[in-house]
Design a protein around this motif. Structure first.
Motif, PDB file in Angstrom:
ATOM      1  N   PHE A  87       0.846  -1.194   0.000  1.00 46.20           N
ATOM      2  CA  PHE A  87       0.000   0.000   0.000  1.00 46.20           C
ATOM      3  C   PHE A  87       0.876   1.236   0.000  1.00 46.20           C
ATOM      4  O   PHE A  87       1.893   1.284   0.688  1.00 46.20           O
ATOM      5  CB  PHE A  87      -0.892   0.028   1.248  1.00 46.20           C
ATOM      6  N   ARG A  88       0.472   2.240  -0.769  1.00 43.09           N
ATOM      7  CA  ARG A  88       1.119   3.552  -0.739  1.00 43.09           C
ATOM      8  C   ARG A  88       0.092   4.523  -0.175  1.00 43.09           C
ATOM      9  O   ARG A  88      -0.954   4.746  -0.776  1.00 43.09           O
ATOM     10  CB  ARG A  88       1.566   3.971  -2.131  1.00 43.09           C
ATOM     11  N   ILE A  89       0.389   5.086   0.999  1.00 38.86           N
ATOM     12  CA  ILE A  89      -0.529   5.992   1.697  1.00 38.86           C
ATOM     13  C   ILE A  89       0.021   7.408   1.567  1.00 38.86           C
ATOM     14  O   ILE A  89       1.135   7.695   2.021  1.00 38.86           O
ATOM     15  CB  ILE A  89      -0.690   5.606   3.180  1.00 38.86           C
ATOM     16  N   THR A  90      -0.760   8.289   0.942  1.00 37.95           N
ATOM     17  CA  THR A  90      -0.394   9.703   0.837  1.00 37.95           C
ATOM     18  C   THR A  90      -1.177  10.435   1.909  1.00 37.95           C
ATOM     19  O   THR A  90      -2.398  10.292   2.000  1.00 37.95           O
ATOM     20  CB  THR A  90      -0.735  10.256  -0.560  1.00 37.95           C
ATOM     21  N   TYR A  91      -0.489  11.202   2.733  1.00 35.61           N
ATOM     22  CA  TYR A  91      -1.108  11.838   3.893  1.00 35.61           C
ATOM     23  C   TYR A  91      -0.724  13.318   3.948  1.00 35.61           C
ATOM     24  O   TYR A  91       0.195  13.764   3.253  1.00 35.61           O
ATOM     25  CB  TYR A  91      -0.702  11.127   5.186  1.00 35.61           C
ATOM     26  N   SER A  93       0.830  16.536   5.740  1.00 34.35           N
ATOM     27  CA  SER A  93       1.797  16.971   6.744  1.00 34.35           C
ATOM     28  C   SER A  93       1.995  18.459   6.506  1.00 34.35           C
ATOM     29  O   SER A  93       2.733  18.846   5.604  1.00 34.35           O
ATOM     30  CB  SER A  93       3.104  16.205   6.597  1.00 34.35           C
ATOM     31  N   GLY A  94       1.292  19.283   7.274  1.00 34.50           N
ATOM     32  CA  GLY A  94       1.280  20.720   7.006  1.00 34.50           C
ATOM     33  C   GLY A  94       0.556  20.968   5.700  1.00 34.50           C
ATOM     34  O   GLY A  94      -0.570  20.555   5.533  1.00 34.50           O
ATOM     35  N   ASN A  95       1.236  21.600   4.754  1.00 34.75           N
ATOM     36  CA  ASN A  95       0.660  21.800   3.426  1.00 34.75           C
ATOM     37  C   ASN A  95       1.278  20.863   2.392  1.00 34.75           C
ATOM     38  O   ASN A  95       1.127  21.070   1.202  1.00 34.75           O
ATOM     39  CB  ASN A  95       0.824  23.256   2.974  1.00 34.75           C
ATOM     40  N   GLU A  96       1.985  19.862   2.844  1.00 35.18           N
ATOM     41  CA  GLU A  96       2.637  18.894   1.966  1.00 35.18           C
ATOM     42  C   GLU A  96       1.835  17.594   1.929  1.00 35.18           C
ATOM     43  O   GLU A  96       1.053  17.305   2.836  1.00 35.18           O
ATOM     44  CB  GLU A  96       4.056  18.601   2.468  1.00 35.18           C
ATOM     45  N   LEU A  97       2.059  16.784   0.873  1.00 28.53           N
ATOM     46  CA  LEU A  97       1.420  15.475   0.740  1.00 28.53           C
ATOM     47  C   LEU A  97       2.487  14.403   0.509  1.00 28.53           C
ATOM     48  O   LEU A  97       2.643  13.886  -0.600  1.00 28.53           O
ATOM     49  CB  LEU A  97       0.405  15.480  -0.417  1.00 28.53           C
ATOM     50  N   PRO A  98       3.247  14.049   1.559  1.00 30.42           N
ATOM     51  CA  PRO A  98       4.229  12.963   1.419  1.00 30.42           C
ATOM     52  C   PRO A  98       3.507  11.611   1.403  1.00 30.42           C
ATOM     53  O   PRO A  98       2.304  11.532   1.669  1.00 30.42           O
ATOM     54  CB  PRO A  98       5.099  13.107   2.669  1.00 30.42           C
ATOM     55  N   TYR A 123      -4.871  11.383   2.323  1.00 31.92           N
ATOM     56  CA  TYR A 123      -5.355  11.947   1.072  1.00 31.92           C
ATOM     57  C   TYR A 123      -5.662  10.837   0.056  1.00 31.92           C
ATOM     58  O   TYR A 123      -6.653  10.882  -0.651  1.00 31.92           O
ATOM     59  CB  TYR A 123      -4.318  12.909   0.495  1.00 31.92           C
ATOM     60  N   GLN A 124      -4.787   9.810  -0.033  1.00 32.39           N
ATOM     61  CA  GLN A 124      -4.963   8.755  -1.028  1.00 32.39           C
ATOM     62  C   GLN A 124      -4.372   7.449  -0.527  1.00 32.39           C
ATOM     63  O   GLN A 124      -3.348   7.445   0.161  1.00 32.39           O
ATOM     64  CB  GLN A 124      -4.265   9.167  -2.331  1.00 32.39           C
ATOM     65  N   VAL A 125      -5.025   6.325  -0.900  1.00 35.56           N
ATOM     66  CA  VAL A 125      -4.508   4.990  -0.606  1.00 35.56           C
ATOM     67  C   VAL A 125      -4.466   4.229  -1.926  1.00 35.56           C
ATOM     68  O   VAL A 125      -5.463   4.159  -2.645  1.00 35.56           O
ATOM     69  CB  VAL A 125      -5.391   4.228   0.405  1.00 35.56           C
ATOM     70  N   GLU A 126      -3.287   3.672  -2.237  1.00 30.83           N
ATOM     71  CA  GLU A 126      -3.114   2.902  -3.465  1.00 30.83           C
ATOM     72  C   GLU A 126      -2.578   1.518  -3.109  1.00 30.83           C
ATOM     73  O   GLU A 126      -1.964   1.338  -2.062  1.00 30.83           O
ATOM     74  CB  GLU A 126      -2.132   3.599  -4.399  1.00 30.83           C
ATOM     75  N   LEU A 127      -2.806   0.557  -4.002  1.00 29.55           N
ATOM     76  CA  LEU A 127      -2.415  -0.835  -3.754  1.00 29.55           C
ATOM     77  C   LEU A 127      -1.717  -1.415  -4.966  1.00 29.55           C
ATOM     78  O   LEU A 127      -2.079  -1.121  -6.105  1.00 29.55           O
ATOM     79  CB  LEU A 127      -3.665  -1.680  -3.459  1.00 29.55           C
ATOM     80  N   LYS A 128      -0.733  -2.249  -4.685  1.00 23.10           N
ATOM     81  CA  LYS A 128      -0.107  -3.063  -5.713  1.00 23.10           C
ATOM     82  C   LYS A 128       0.073  -4.461  -5.125  1.00 23.10           C
ATOM     83  O   LYS A 128       0.481  -4.600  -3.970  1.00 23.10           O
ATOM     84  CB  LYS A 128       1.241  -2.480  -6.112  1.00 23.10           C
ATOM     85  N   VAL A 129      -0.246  -5.496  -5.885  1.00 16.93           N
ATOM     86  CA  VAL A 129      -0.085  -6.876  -5.440  1.00 16.93           C
ATOM     87  C   VAL A 129       1.061  -7.496  -6.231  1.00 16.93           C
ATOM     88  O   VAL A 129       1.103  -7.400  -7.458  1.00 16.93           O
ATOM     89  CB  VAL A 129      -1.385  -7.690  -5.640  1.00 16.93           C
TER      90      VAL A 129
END
Length: 155
Positions: A87-91, A93-98, A123-129
């Motif tokens: 999973f790639r979780i974009t979150y 942090s202040g005004n950034e999206l790491p 902000y976003q959750v992505e998946l790769k199997v």
């Protein structure tokens, strides 16, 4: 007779429009539900589960207060390979999206392993199997080759 047909036609159009509007609004607000199954190439691994996002905040950057992901990952190969749900979780942090990665691994043939995790200000959750050798973490090939599937995107 013509007036009756016209009224019936208008009623039908109005009903269809209301139904379509309700379904569109329902889909736009759907921040929880099942995802998958998603497979590694050749169906060598499989992942499925549910995602729940609560407390969406749209003040500066649209994010969910808490996102909970749970599911199962399953290895479908015999041998030294493992099934990986990455999973790639974009979150926010202040005004950034790491972003950061979270993964689950199963190395037992067709015996799914359960996982669950939660993150805040998502902000976003992505998946790769992926299906690859047993290791402490997924390979760079698993992380960077191929396409990510979007499970959640804050709107």
């Amino acid at each position: 007779m013509a007036i009756t047909r016209t009224l019936a036609g208008l009623t039908l159009v109005a009903t269809a429009t209301l139904t379509l509007t309700a379904l569109t609004a329902q889909a736009a607000n759907a921040a929880s539900g099942p995802w998958g199954p998603y497979y590694a190439p050749g169906q060598a691994a499989k992942a499925t589960g549910t995602l729940t996002a609560t407390g969406e905040d749209h003040a500066d950057l649209p994010t969910a207060d808490v996102v909970r992901v749970s599911g199962k990952v399953q290895d479908n190969t015999r041998g030294a390979a493992c099934g990986w749900a990455v999973f790639r979780i974009t979150y926010r942090s202040g005004n950034e999206l790491p972003n950061r990665e979270h993964w689950a691994r199963d190395c037992s043939y067709r015996t799914p392993k359960q996982f669950s995790f939660k993150y805040r200000h998502v902000y976003q959750v992505e998946l790769k199997v992926c299906s690859e050798r047993k290791a402490a973490k997924p390979s760079l090939n698993c992380l960077y080759a191929g396409t990510w599937k979007t499970l959640y995107l804050s709107k």
